[in-house]
Write an enzyme that holds these catalytic residues in place. Structure first.
Site, mmCIF file in Angstrom:
data_model
loop_
_atom_site.group_PDB
_atom_site.id
_atom_site.type_symbol
_atom_site.label_atom_id
_atom_site.label_comp_id
_atom_site.label_asym_id
_atom_site.label_seq_id
_atom_site.Cartn_x
_atom_site.Cartn_y
_atom_site.Cartn_z
ATOM 1 C CE LYS A 86 -45.616 53.280 -17.854
ATOM 2 N NZ LYS A 86 -44.268 52.796 -17.433
HETATM 3 O O1 G3P Z 1 -42.716 49.493 -16.690
HETATM 4 C C1 G3P Z 1 -42.990 49.152 -15.325
HETATM 5 C C2 G3P Z 1 -41.818 48.513 -14.777
HETATM 6 O O2 G3P Z 1 -40.716 49.395 -14.906
HETATM 7 C C3 G3P Z 1 -41.884 47.997 -13.372
HETATM 8 O O3 G3P Z 1 -40.886 47.064 -13.349
HETATM 9 O O4 G3P Z 1 -38.970 45.871 -12.478
HETATM 10 O O5 G3P Z 1 -39.820 47.883 -11.275
HETATM 11 O O6 G3P Z 1 -41.129 45.755 -11.276
HETATM 12 P P1 G3P Z 1 -40.177 46.623 -12.001
#
Ligand code: G3P
Length: 228
Positions: A86
């Site tokens: 990633k």
């Molecule tokens: O995979 C990306 C993700 O982990 C971001 O999620 O919940 O931190 O916005 P969040």
């Protein structure tokens, strides 16, 4: 649509792969740091739990193209199986993606907030692009609208890259990503539970048990079909 788990919590991953149709695991530095443990042990154990055929997406912590490429190649060797590096979108990230494609390393371009970031990543060779739905919603933008348009763009231009939407907080967002024709979503284990929950299902199951017991008591089907 593929469902991926967005966690590095080993017990949660074990539990999810037993229950749900899990296509893989995504992590990022925040998710990994939450576990606060040996990085090598953690990613190797995730690979052991999910096996070689499920996707494992691990995010680079480097910021220059050469360092990202080196990290990606060594990580791929280290964890084995179906591996994706990633890379948060940036000029160096795009440069790294173009190089990694030559070496056959698969790339998920992440931290995507706009349609153009997604299209450029795809044309640079990313295999997946990861738009952040809830983070867009949180800034009074519309995460699903962005996902929709990315999916449409990829269709319009016959782009091979797939959309792996991320950053979900509720069932409605996941449902709308599915309607948008999103290829994959990555969600945390709690949200997996919410996706299959409905109170009427529990009422129905309760009624089935009560009706059965009213006639057969505590006997099970196997008790009743035993040869006499
Ligand atoms: O995979 C990306 C993700 O982990 C971001 O999620 O919940 O931190 O916005 P969040």
């Amino acid at each position: 649509m593929l469902y991926i788990i967005d966690t590095a919590h080993l017990e949660e991953i074990r539990k999810c792969v037993e229950i749900y149709p899990v296509a893989g695991v995504t992590t990022n530095p925040t998710i990994i740091s939450k576990e606060n443990t040996d990085f090598g042990y953690l990613v190797k154990t995730i690979r052991e739990i999910i096996g070689p055929d499920r996707m494992l997406h691990i995010q680079t912590t480097s910021t220059t193209a050469d360092a990202i490429v080196k990290e990606a190649m060594e990580l791929q060797q280290f964890v084995g199986g179906d591996f994706y590096i990633k890379i948060p979108i940036s000029p160096e990230g795009l440069k790294a993606t173009r190089k990694l494609k030559k070496y056959g390393v698969k790339v998920t371009m992440t931290a995507i907030f706009t349609q153009q970031q997604a299209l450029i990543s795809a044309l640079a060779g990313a295999d997946f692009v990861a738009p952040y739905v809830n983070r867009l919603d949180n800034i009074v933008s519309d995460g699903i609208h962005v996902v929709n348009e990315i999916v449409d763009q990829f269709k319009n231009y016959g782009v091979k890259a797939k959309v792996l939407a991320a950053s979900f907080k509720n069932v409605e967002q996941v449902h709308k990503a599915a309607l948008a024709g999103c290829h994959a979503v990555t969600i945390n284990p709690d949200l997996f539970e919410k996706l299959i929950y409905h109170p009427l299902t529990y009422y129905a199951i309760d009624d089935f048990s009560k009706d059965w017991e009213s006639v057969y008591g505590d006997q099970k089907i196997l008790d009743l079909i035993k040869e006499k």
